[in-house]
Scaffold this active site. Structure first.
Site, PDB file in Angstrom:
ATOM      1  N   CYS A  64      -2.489   2.149   6.442  1.00  0.00           N
ATOM      2  CA  CYS A  64      -2.449   1.620   7.810  1.00  0.00           C
ATOM      3  C   CYS A  64      -3.012   2.665   8.769  1.00  0.00           C
ATOM      4  O   CYS A  64      -3.528   2.324   9.822  1.00  0.00           O
ATOM      5  CB  CYS A  64      -1.036   1.240   8.173  1.00  0.00           C
ATOM      6  SG  CYS A  64       0.151   2.500   7.747  1.00  0.00           S
ATOM      7  N   VAL A  68       0.817 -12.035   9.924  1.00  0.00           N
ATOM      8  CA  VAL A  68       2.133 -12.377   9.367  1.00  0.00           C
ATOM      9  C   VAL A  68       3.238 -11.859  10.303  1.00  0.00           C
ATOM     10  O   VAL A  68       4.221 -12.556  10.566  1.00  0.00           O
ATOM     11  CB  VAL A  68       2.290 -11.821   7.928  1.00  0.00           C
ATOM     12  CG1 VAL A  68       3.703 -12.020   7.423  1.00  0.00           C
ATOM     13  CG2 VAL A  68       1.303 -12.503   6.998  1.00  0.00           C
ATOM     14  N   GLY A  69       3.053 -10.666  10.838  1.00  0.00           N
ATOM     15  CA  GLY A  69       4.051 -10.109  11.768  1.00  0.00           C
ATOM     16  C   GLY A  69       4.282 -11.019  12.964  1.00  0.00           C
ATOM     17  O   GLY A  69       5.415 -11.222  13.408  1.00  0.00           O
ATOM     18  N   GLY A  93       3.254  -4.986   7.499  1.00  0.00           N
ATOM     19  CA  GLY A  93       2.182  -5.776   6.904  1.00  0.00           C
ATOM     20  C   GLY A  93       1.148  -6.123   7.954  1.00  0.00           C
ATOM     21  O   GLY A  93       0.980  -5.382   8.931  1.00  0.00           O
ATOM     22  N   SER A  94       0.489  -7.248   7.759  1.00  0.00           N
ATOM     23  CA  SER A  94      -0.615  -7.601   8.652  1.00  0.00           C
ATOM     24  C   SER A  94      -0.102  -8.156   9.981  1.00  0.00           C
ATOM     25  O   SER A  94       1.011  -8.676  10.070  1.00  0.00           O
ATOM     26  CB  SER A  94      -1.491  -8.641   7.960  1.00  0.00           C
ATOM     27  OG  SER A  94      -0.717  -9.794   7.711  1.00  0.00           O
ATOM     28  N   GLU A 144       9.595   3.888  13.010  1.00  0.00           N
ATOM     29  CA  GLU A 144      10.198   4.261  11.739  1.00  0.00           C
ATOM     30  C   GLU A 144      10.116   5.779  11.640  1.00  0.00           C
ATOM     31  O   GLU A 144       9.335   6.403  12.343  1.00  0.00           O
ATOM     32  CB  GLU A 144       9.457   3.590  10.604  1.00  0.00           C
ATOM     33  CG  GLU A 144       9.384   2.107  10.856  1.00  0.00           C
ATOM     34  CD  GLU A 144       9.063   1.271   9.644  1.00  0.00           C
ATOM     35  OE1 GLU A 144       9.972   0.612   9.163  1.00  0.00           O
ATOM     36  OE2 GLU A 144       7.917   1.288   9.224  1.00  0.00           O
ATOM     37  N   ASN A 146       0.802  -1.228   0.000  1.00  0.00           N
ATOM     38  CA  ASN A 146       0.000   0.000   0.000  1.00  0.00           C
ATOM     39  C   ASN A 146       0.836   1.280   0.000  1.00  0.00           C
ATOM     40  O   ASN A 146       0.362   2.320  -0.431  1.00  0.00           O
ATOM     41  CB  ASN A 146      -1.022  -0.013   1.149  1.00  0.00           C
ATOM     42  CG  ASN A 146      -0.375   0.043   2.505  1.00  0.00           C
ATOM     43  OD1 ASN A 146       0.720  -0.500   2.696  1.00  0.00           O
ATOM     44  ND2 ASN A 146      -1.022   0.669   3.456  1.00  0.00           N
ATOM     45  N   GLU A 160       5.728  -3.361  11.956  1.00  0.00           N
ATOM     46  CA  GLU A 160       4.673  -2.346  11.848  1.00  0.00           C
ATOM     47  C   GLU A 160       3.468  -3.021  11.225  1.00  0.00           C
ATOM     48  O   GLU A 160       3.547  -3.496  10.087  1.00  0.00           O
ATOM     49  CB  GLU A 160       5.131  -1.176  10.975  1.00  0.00           C
ATOM     50  CG  GLU A 160       6.123  -0.255  11.645  1.00  0.00           C
ATOM     51  CD  GLU A 160       5.586   0.405  12.895  1.00  0.00           C
ATOM     52  OE1 GLU A 160       4.352   0.511  13.053  1.00  0.00           O
ATOM     53  OE2 GLU A 160       6.410   0.793  13.735  1.00  0.00           O
TER      54      GLU A 160
HETATM   55  P1  NAD Z   1       0.642  -9.009   4.462  1.00  0.00           P
HETATM   56  O1  NAD Z   1       1.056  -9.259   5.864  1.00  0.00           O
HETATM   57  O2  NAD Z   1      -0.202 -10.016   3.788  1.00  0.00           O
HETATM   58  O3  NAD Z   1       1.947  -8.843   3.523  1.00  0.00           O
HETATM   59  C1  NAD Z   1       2.975  -7.951   3.830  1.00  0.00           C
HETATM   60  C2  NAD Z   1       4.294  -8.497   3.287  1.00  0.00           C
HETATM   61  O4  NAD Z   1       4.597  -9.719   3.970  1.00  0.00           O
HETATM   62  C3  NAD Z   1       4.242  -8.841   1.794  1.00  0.00           C
HETATM   63  O5  NAD Z   1       5.467  -8.530   1.197  1.00  0.00           O
HETATM   64  C4  NAD Z   1       4.033 -10.343   1.818  1.00  0.00           C
HETATM   65  O6  NAD Z   1       4.519 -10.981   0.660  1.00  0.00           O
HETATM   66  C5  NAD Z   1       4.843 -10.748   3.028  1.00  0.00           C
HETATM   67  N1  NAD Z   1       4.449 -12.031   3.615  1.00  0.00           N
HETATM   68  C6  NAD Z   1       3.231 -12.645   3.562  1.00  0.00           C
HETATM   69  N2  NAD Z   1       3.281 -13.836   4.190  1.00  0.00           N
HETATM   70  C7  NAD Z   1       4.538 -13.988   4.658  1.00  0.00           C
HETATM   71  C8  NAD Z   1       5.206 -15.008   5.395  1.00  0.00           C
HETATM   72  N3  NAD Z   1       4.579 -16.115   5.761  1.00  0.00           N
HETATM   73  N4  NAD Z   1       6.493 -14.816   5.730  1.00  0.00           N
HETATM   74  C9  NAD Z   1       7.143 -13.683   5.384  1.00  0.00           C
HETATM   75  N5  NAD Z   1       6.576 -12.701   4.649  1.00  0.00           N
HETATM   76  C10 NAD Z   1       5.293 -12.836   4.308  1.00  0.00           C
HETATM   77  O7  NAD Z   1      -0.028  -7.574   4.448  1.00  0.00           O
HETATM   78  P2  NAD Z   1      -0.831  -6.876   3.265  1.00  0.00           P
HETATM   79  O8  NAD Z   1      -2.216  -7.371   3.283  1.00  0.00           O
HETATM   80  O9  NAD Z   1      -0.067  -6.961   2.003  1.00  0.00           O
HETATM   81  O10 NAD Z   1      -0.774  -5.353   3.736  1.00  0.00           O
HETATM   82  C11 NAD Z   1      -1.782  -4.766   4.462  1.00  0.00           C
HETATM   83  C12 NAD Z   1      -1.448  -4.752   5.945  1.00  0.00           C
HETATM   84  O11 NAD Z   1      -0.283  -3.996   6.175  1.00  0.00           O
HETATM   85  C13 NAD Z   1      -2.533  -4.082   6.767  1.00  0.00           C
HETATM   86  O12 NAD Z   1      -2.761  -4.826   7.936  1.00  0.00           O
HETATM   87  C14 NAD Z   1      -1.936  -2.725   7.093  1.00  0.00           C
HETATM   88  O13 NAD Z   1      -2.441  -2.105   8.257  1.00  0.00           O
HETATM   89  C15 NAD Z   1      -0.508  -3.070   7.232  1.00  0.00           C
HETATM   90  N6  NAD Z   1       0.354  -1.891   7.100  1.00  0.00           N
HETATM   91  C16 NAD Z   1       0.881  -1.362   8.241  1.00  0.00           C
HETATM   92  C17 NAD Z   1       1.671  -0.220   8.181  1.00  0.00           C
HETATM   93  C18 NAD Z   1       2.270   0.378   9.426  1.00  0.00           C
HETATM   94  O14 NAD Z   1       3.163   1.188   9.326  1.00  0.00           O
HETATM   95  N7  NAD Z   1       1.804   0.007  10.607  1.00  0.00           N
HETATM   96  C19 NAD Z   1       1.924   0.377   6.928  1.00  0.00           C
HETATM   97  C20 NAD Z   1       1.366  -0.186   5.783  1.00  0.00           C
HETATM   98  C21 NAD Z   1       0.575  -1.331   5.889  1.00  0.00           C
END
Ligand code: NAD
Length: 477
Positions: free
Chosen positions: A286, A234-235, A230-231, A466, A154, A252
């Site tokens: 986010c 996954v985090g 990311g989500s 960050e 995003n 994050e």
């Molecule tokens: P996601 O967790 O599905 O993916 C994020 C990244 O992680 C991608 O590059 C993906 O390929 C990778 N990933 C997926 N599975 C993995 C695994 N098993 N091991 C390692 N890496 C893996 O998230 P998304 O749906 O692409 O993004 C949206 C999410 O990101 C929302 O929850 C949003 O709030 C969050 N986000 C947070 C911030 C912040 O700063 N807090 C900023 C932007 C987005």
């Protein structure tokens, strides 16, 4: 696919290479469904090659003087300025952000590059007198090693820049997996660093899926530091592996950002802030506003105007300057968003506008979802608690400031928040008591500035930040 469809390659040790297994993945425009790029679908073997290159490069990069490392970032900043429009178009095309928003995404990376570049002259340690006679003590910052960077689609340039640029200026080398939905924007950002003359192996990019490339980065024994956006699901998995392997990890993650509107608020200001906070980037930030907590009678004055303005927003092609809301990123995501609206209906919510998938005209070609307002959302219900990541705004009512703060804090997340009021006491109490990394007063929940720390509390983050000076602590020992 046309002959002009870009075919991306991985870049390892400053050499552009396909995935070892030769596989690729297709990137389609969420606005039209057309193929806009093809990227390597890499595997753990590609990650291993990149990690080897990064380890080798660490020997010379970590001993390059920090101010000299900063010079590369200044050159990259200039390259980004020169290519801003080109990268913005690519971003709008591949992940559906409007051009104006895409320019903002890249501007954040430009600001971060200048900020991070100048930190090369400010990697200060400390000195103090010792307990021992005629002695003093001092500390200095050392780079850690190879940093694995995993990012969401995003903010395909801004968020990676928050991680990659400080990590580099601190003397670390990098293996980065850009998001599979927006690999080309990420790749072009990396190109501005390679074109600045970054030595071989310092920044390696491996494209592919999270479960394949991301997981391999997380588990690679020679990647000592992980930085992820990311989500939360996954985090959490990443943190588990990192914990077992004793890696440094910065996370994050998701948000469920509230705006409290007090009865004394400037309603026009609140309307603008809520509208753009909730529906800008089709709610896929986010920091997007996903809950309005209306205190006292303010809902009666606010909601009719909010509905009117939300209905008037123009949906369409993100490359069209007249369009105000672009598509959501994928059909899967759109179904998820719609599922949340349906659940809210079953749980007693009143859909005031939106809430239906467009089925005809040009909007039917892409993954569009209209700005949606759901009133009468009960605290504790699904829409009140879970991150939607789309243009859906829940409205909750509170009888008092204290109740509004209680509602604001009932979710597991804590990224951004905001209060609209003219009462300075209420504003300062909100700053003090809302459980969030960021609280705005009389401004929307969205946005970030390169020199301020950015990040969340509770299930949004694990305590690192960050932006600002904080990442320089994380990327050094
Ligand atoms: P996601 O967790 O599905 O993916 C994020 C990244 O992680 C991608 O590059 C993906 O390929 C990778 N990933 C997926 N599975 C993995 C695994 N098993 N091991 C390692 N890496 C893996 O998230 P998304 O749906 O692409 O993004 C949206 C999410 O990101 C929302 O929850 C949003 O709030 C969050 N986000 C947070 C911030 C912040 O700063 N807090 C900023 C932007 C987005």
């Amino acid at each position: 696919m046309t002959a002009a469809t870009p075919e991306l390659l991985n870049r390892i040790d400053n050499v552009s290479v396909p995935a070892l297994a030769g596989a690729t993945l297709d990137i389609r425009s969420p606005a039209t469904g057309t193929l806009v790029a093809r990227a390597p679908r890499s595997s753990a073997d590609d990650v291993a090659r990149a990690a080897t290159a990064a380890r080798k490069a660490f020997l010379t990069w970590s001993t390059t003087p920090a101010p000299v490392r900063g010079e590369y970032l200044f050159k990259a900043a200039a390259n980004l300025v020169a290519r801003k429009e080109e990268i913005a178009r690519v971003m709008a095309e591949e992940m559906g952000k409007r051009l104006e928003e895409a320019r903002g995404d890249i501007q954040e990376a430009i600001d971060t590059a200048y900020y991070a570049g100048s930190e090369g002259r400010r990697l200060f340690g400390r000195t103090a007198p010792s307990e021992l006679k005629h002695k003093m003590g001092f500390t200095l910052r050392r780079p850690i090693g190879t940093v694995g960077v995993i990012t969401a689609w995003n903010f395909p340039v801004a968020v990676p820049s928050w991680k990659i640029l400080p990590a580099l200026v601190c003397g670390n080398t990098i293996v980065w997996k850009p998001a599979e939905e927006a690999p080309r924007s990420g790749h072009l950002f990396a190109e501005t660093l390679w074109d600045a003359g970054l030595p071989a192996g310092v920044l390696n990019v491996v494209h592919g899926y999270g479960e394949e490339v991301g997981a391999a980065i997380v588990a690679h024994p020679e990647i000592a530091v992980l930085t992820f956006t990311g989500s939360t699901n996954v985090g959490r998995m990443i943190a588990e592996t990192a914990g077992r392997m004793l890696k440094h990890v910065s996370l994050e993650m998701g948000g469920k950002n509230p705006v409290i509107v007090m009865p004394d608020a400037d309603i026009d200001l609140a309307l603008d802030g809520i509208l753009w906070g909730a529906f800008g980037t089709a709610g896929q930030r986010c920091t997007a506003t996903s809950r309005v907590i209306a205190v006292g009678d303010v809902g009666e004055r606010l909601l009719p105007r909010l509905v009117e303005r939300a209905k008037a927003l123009r949906l369409g092609d993100p490359l069209d300057p007249a369009v105000e809301v672009g598509p959501v990123v994928s059909e899967r995501q759109r179904q998820r968003i719609h599922g949340y609206v349906e659940t809210a209906r079953h749980e007693g919510g009143a859909v005031l506008c939106g809430g239906a998938i467009p089925t005809d005209g040009p909007l039917a070609r892409g993954w569009f979802y209209p700005p949606t307002l759901v009133d009468q959302v009960r605290p504790g219900s699904t829409l009140a608690m879970e991150e939607v990541f789309g243009p859906v705004l829940a409205v909750l009512r509170a009888g008092s400031f204290d109740e509004a703060v209680r509602i604001a804090n009932e979710v597991p997340y804590g990224l951004s928040s905001s209060i609209y009021t003219r009462d300075v006491n209420a504003a300062l109490r909100a700053v003090e008591s809302i459980e969030a990394g960021i609280t705005y007063v009389n401004a929307p929940t969205i946005g970030a500035e390169a020199h301020f720390p950015f990040g969340g509390v509770k299930a949004t983050g694990n305590g690192h930040r960050e932006g600002g000076w904080e990442p320089y602590e994380f990327f050094t020992e």
